[in-house]
Design a protein around this motif. Structure first.
Motif, PDB file in Angstrom:
ATOM      1  N   ILE A 280       0.837  -1.209   0.000  1.00  0.00           N
ATOM      2  CA  ILE A 280       0.000   0.000   0.000  1.00  0.00           C
ATOM      3  C   ILE A 280       0.863   1.247   0.000  1.00  0.00           C
ATOM      4  O   ILE A 280       0.561   2.240  -0.679  1.00  0.00           O
ATOM      5  N   ALA A 281       1.962   1.224   0.766  1.00  0.00           N
ATOM      6  CA  ALA A 281       2.848   2.384   0.840  1.00  0.00           C
ATOM      7  C   ALA A 281       3.491   2.691  -0.509  1.00  0.00           C
ATOM      8  O   ALA A 281       3.714   3.861  -0.853  1.00  0.00           O
ATOM      9  N   LYS A 282       3.787   1.652  -1.303  1.00  0.00           N
ATOM     10  CA  LYS A 282       4.364   1.867  -2.633  1.00  0.00           C
ATOM     11  C   LYS A 282       3.309   2.315  -3.636  1.00  0.00           C
ATOM     12  O   LYS A 282       3.590   3.099  -4.549  1.00  0.00           O
ATOM     13  N   GLU A 283       2.089   1.806  -3.464  1.00  0.00           N
ATOM     14  CA  GLU A 283       1.018   2.128  -4.410  1.00  0.00           C
ATOM     15  C   GLU A 283       0.494   3.547  -4.208  1.00  0.00           C
ATOM     16  O   GLU A 283       0.168   4.239  -5.180  1.00  0.00           O
ATOM     17  N   PHE A 284       0.423   3.986  -2.953  1.00  0.00           N
ATOM     18  CA  PHE A 284      -0.084   5.323  -2.647  1.00  0.00           C
ATOM     19  C   PHE A 284       1.031   6.107  -1.964  1.00  0.00           C
ATOM     20  O   PHE A 284       1.419   5.784  -0.834  1.00  0.00           O
ATOM     21  N   GLU A 285       1.515   7.130  -2.626  1.00  0.00           N
ATOM     22  CA  GLU A 285       2.652   7.883  -2.110  1.00  0.00           C
ATOM     23  C   GLU A 285       2.330   8.544  -0.774  1.00  0.00           C
ATOM     24  O   GLU A 285       3.164   8.548   0.143  1.00  0.00           O
ATOM     25  N   TRP A 286       1.126   9.089  -0.643  1.00  0.00           N
ATOM     26  CA  TRP A 286       0.749   9.771   0.603  1.00  0.00           C
ATOM     27  C   TRP A 286       0.617   8.784   1.760  1.00  0.00           C
ATOM     28  O   TRP A 286       0.846   9.137   2.910  1.00  0.00           O
ATOM     29  N   ALA A 287       0.277   7.526   1.464  1.00  0.00           N
ATOM     30  CA  ALA A 287       0.206   6.520   2.528  1.00  0.00           C
ATOM     31  C   ALA A 287       1.601   6.146   3.017  1.00  0.00           C
ATOM     32  O   ALA A 287       1.778   5.767   4.177  1.00  0.00           O
ATOM     33  N   GLY A 288       2.600   6.265   2.131  1.00  0.00           N
ATOM     34  CA  GLY A 288       3.966   5.959   2.517  1.00  0.00           C
ATOM     35  C   GLY A 288       4.562   6.974   3.474  1.00  0.00           C
ATOM     36  O   GLY A 288       5.617   6.718   4.069  1.00  0.00           O
ATOM     37  N   LYS A 289       3.905   8.133   3.617  1.00  0.00           N
ATOM     38  CA  LYS A 289       4.402   9.125   4.572  1.00  0.00           C
ATOM     39  C   LYS A 289       4.241   8.658   6.017  1.00  0.00           C
ATOM     40  O   LYS A 289       4.993   9.080   6.892  1.00  0.00           O
ATOM     41  N   LEU A 290       3.258   7.826   6.257  1.00  0.00           N
ATOM     42  CA  LEU A 290       3.043   7.321   7.613  1.00  0.00           C
ATOM     43  C   LEU A 290       4.138   6.328   7.967  1.00  0.00           C
ATOM     44  O   LEU A 290       4.532   5.504   7.141  1.00  0.00           O
ATOM     45  N   ASN A 291       4.616   6.416   9.182  1.00  0.00           N
ATOM     46  CA  ASN A 291       5.686   5.537   9.645  1.00  0.00           C
ATOM     47  C   ASN A 291       5.323   4.066   9.425  1.00  0.00           C
ATOM     48  O   ASN A 291       4.165   3.672   9.550  1.00  0.00           O
ATOM     49  N   SER A 292       6.322   3.239   9.088  1.00  0.00           N
ATOM     50  CA  SER A 292       6.066   1.839   8.763  1.00  0.00           C
ATOM     51  C   SER A 292       5.430   1.085   9.938  1.00  0.00           C
ATOM     52  O   SER A 292       4.529   0.265   9.750  1.00  0.00           O
ATOM     53  N   MET A 293       5.901   1.365  11.172  1.00  0.00           N
ATOM     54  CA  MET A 293       5.319   0.696  12.330  1.00  0.00           C
ATOM     55  C   MET A 293       3.904   1.190  12.618  1.00  0.00           C
ATOM     56  O   MET A 293       3.075   0.441  13.133  1.00  0.00           O
ATOM     57  N   ALA A 294       3.608   2.444  12.276  1.00  0.00           N
ATOM     58  CA  ALA A 294       2.246   2.945  12.430  1.00  0.00           C
ATOM     59  C   ALA A 294       1.319   2.253  11.430  1.00  0.00           C
ATOM     60  O   ALA A 294       0.159   1.962  11.748  1.00  0.00           O
ATOM     61  N   ARG A 295       1.832   1.969  10.250  1.00  0.00           N
ATOM     62  CA  ARG A 295       1.035   1.217   9.275  1.00  0.00           C
ATOM     63  C   ARG A 295       0.778  -0.201   9.784  1.00  0.00           C
ATOM     64  O   ARG A 295      -0.329  -0.746   9.632  1.00  0.00           O
ATOM     65  N   GLN A 296       1.788  -0.805  10.383  1.00  0.00           N
ATOM     66  CA  GLN A 296       1.611  -2.145  10.935  1.00  0.00           C
ATOM     67  C   GLN A 296       0.598  -2.142  12.082  1.00  0.00           C
ATOM     68  O   GLN A 296      -0.208  -3.076  12.213  1.00  0.00           O
ATOM     69  N   ALA A 297       0.636  -1.092  12.908  1.00  0.00           N
ATOM     70  CA  ALA A 297      -0.331  -0.999  14.012  1.00  0.00           C
ATOM     71  C   ALA A 297      -1.760  -0.895  13.479  1.00  0.00           C
ATOM     72  O   ALA A 297      -2.697  -1.444  14.074  1.00  0.00           O
ATOM     73  N   SER A 298      -1.937  -0.205  12.363  1.00  0.00           N
ATOM     74  CA  SER A 298      -3.271  -0.113  11.747  1.00  0.00           C
ATOM     75  C   SER A 298      -3.727  -1.476  11.243  1.00  0.00           C
ATOM     76  O   SER A 298      -4.907  -1.839  11.371  1.00  0.00           O
ATOM     77  N   ALA A 299      -2.797  -2.250  10.666  1.00  0.00           N
ATOM     78  CA  ALA A 299      -3.137  -3.607  10.225  1.00  0.00           C
ATOM     79  C   ALA A 299      -3.478  -4.500  11.417  1.00  0.00           C
ATOM     80  O   ALA A 299      -4.360  -5.369  11.324  1.00  0.00           O
TER      81      ALA A 299
END
Length: 394
Positions: free
Chosen positions: A54-73
């Motif tokens: 998702i971070a590669k597909e959406f540039e603005w989503a990649g701005k969020l820290n990787s661990m914050a993305r994992q916490a959302s998952a």
């Protein structure tokens, strides 16, 4: 694990950046949930990989820290696991199938993406959103905890501002002198609680007292044009009033539970099924306003913190049975006095509290006729001693 909360003080443009962070976390959580729906047997590691996609597909989503993305998952996975747990337990009614979020209010970081200042009074976010530094406003002190003990930082948007919660991996243990007392607690609407000594705590009725102001605020919301600035302001004023009621209710539950725990070594309370009780349309508002579930949760938590024994018992027949002879005295909810043919005359709630205590002691394997109950921290001498009328101070 303990949680310390501070209010974030920053500039308006910084708050708008936090809103973008929250929306991004919501988007990733929904994407992870959709990925689970389209693929069978998805594990947490698969959702982590999907976050990178998702971070590669959406540039603005990649701005969020990787661990914050994992916490959302992880939040999506928690909803999935709760659904399967309800199905396995054959929970009656709806099983809580995971739903897509529309109005999220939080974003959660793990051990990266944020940084505390040297004086630990400022919090800065270091990911691609560059929200900047916020002043932490609160009475608690983070100097007592090492940086590696802070496992998560959660940002929450509320009606009155933005807050940061620090989840700290430490065990809270408080010392308390043994009191040698055991009490049973009956929860009610006339009195918030009545214990086995006959002591009562009045029901504060926070929502009932605020209803007039809430009605006025709601009418003002309805009178404004939807989508206008005045409409948004009216909604915020209404939300603040509801937030105040919620905080009053929580504060009362914590203080009352703390008083009960500190005053006794053995606490018994009835395990009420509030979810089923609020189906009664005549009592639903009053039951919700009393917040019995919240009080019970704090009672269990503070019991562990202070090393006290807290036992939940089934509420069936605690009001109908006589606490002295055990005979059943049927009475409707409107009858507030228990009068048995054995000569026992007590307040209905007082009688129920005595039955709750007796049931909990039997459940704990404690002989009511034996002196020196070692099972209650070696301090309870006998049931008669516990119930001779010693009052605890609110």
């Amino acid at each position: 694990m303990i949680v310390l909360e501070f209010k974030l003080k920053g500039k308006p443009q910084q708050y708008r950046v936090i809103d973008n962070m929250i929306r991004t976390a919501q988007f990733i959580r929904n994407k992870a949930l959709k990925y689970w729906m389209e693929n069978q047997g998805v594990k947490l590691s698969d959702l982590y990989k999907q976050c990178a996609v998702i971070a590669k597909e959406f540039e603005w989503a990649g701005k969020l820290n990787s661990m914050a993305r994992q916490a959302s998952a992880e939040r999506a996975l928690i909803a999935i696991q709760r659904f399967f747990a309800n199905c396995k337990a054959k929970k009656p009614g709806k099983k809580g199938f995971p739903q897509f979020k529309k109005f999220s209010r939080t974003v959660e970081y793990k051990t990266s993406g944020w940084k505390l200042s040297s004086d630990k009074r400022h919090l800065a976010f270091t990911d691609g959103f560059a929200a900047g530094s916020f002043k932490l406003v609160g009475s608690r002190d983070l100097h007592f905890y090492a940086p590696d003990e802070i496992k998560r930082v959660r940002v929450i948007r509320r009606a009155d501002g933005y807050y940061a919660q620090f989840c700290i991996n430490v065990e809270r243990v408080e010392e308390a002198l043994p009191t040698g007392k055991a009490i049973g607690i009956d929860l009610g609407l006339n009195h918030f609680l009545t214990d086995s000594t006959g002591t009562t705590v009045p029901n504060p009725r926070h929502l009932r007292k605020s209803e007039k102001g809430l009605r006025i605020a709601q009418r003002r919301v309805s009178s404004k044009k939807k989508g206008s600035a005045n409409h948004r302001k009216a909604i915020n004023r209404l939300a603040r009033k509801h937030l105040k009621v919620s905080r009053q209710r929580k504060d009362f539950a914590i203080k009352t539970a703390l008083c009960v725990v500190k005053s006794s070594d053995f606490i018994a309370y009835e395990d009420l099924q509030v979810r089923n009780m609020v189906k009664n349309p005549h009592l639903a508002k009053s039951i919700s306003d009393a917040a019995w579930s919240q009080f019970s949760q704090w009672l269990q938590y503070l019991g562990k913190v202070y090393g006290k024994i807290v036992v939940a018992v089934a509420p069936q027949y605690t009001s109908q049975n006589c606490s002295a002879c055990g005979n059943t005295v049927k009475k409707s909810l409107s009858v507030r006095t228990h009068a048995c043919r054995c000569g026992t005359v007590l307040d209905r709630d007082h009688n129920a509290a005595l039955n709750i205590l007796a049931k909990a002691l039997r459940q704990a394997g404690i002989d009511l006729n034996t002196a020196g109950h070692a099972g209650i921290n070696g301090a309870i001498r006998s049931l008669e001693t516990c119930n001779r009328g010693d009052e605890w101070q609110q």
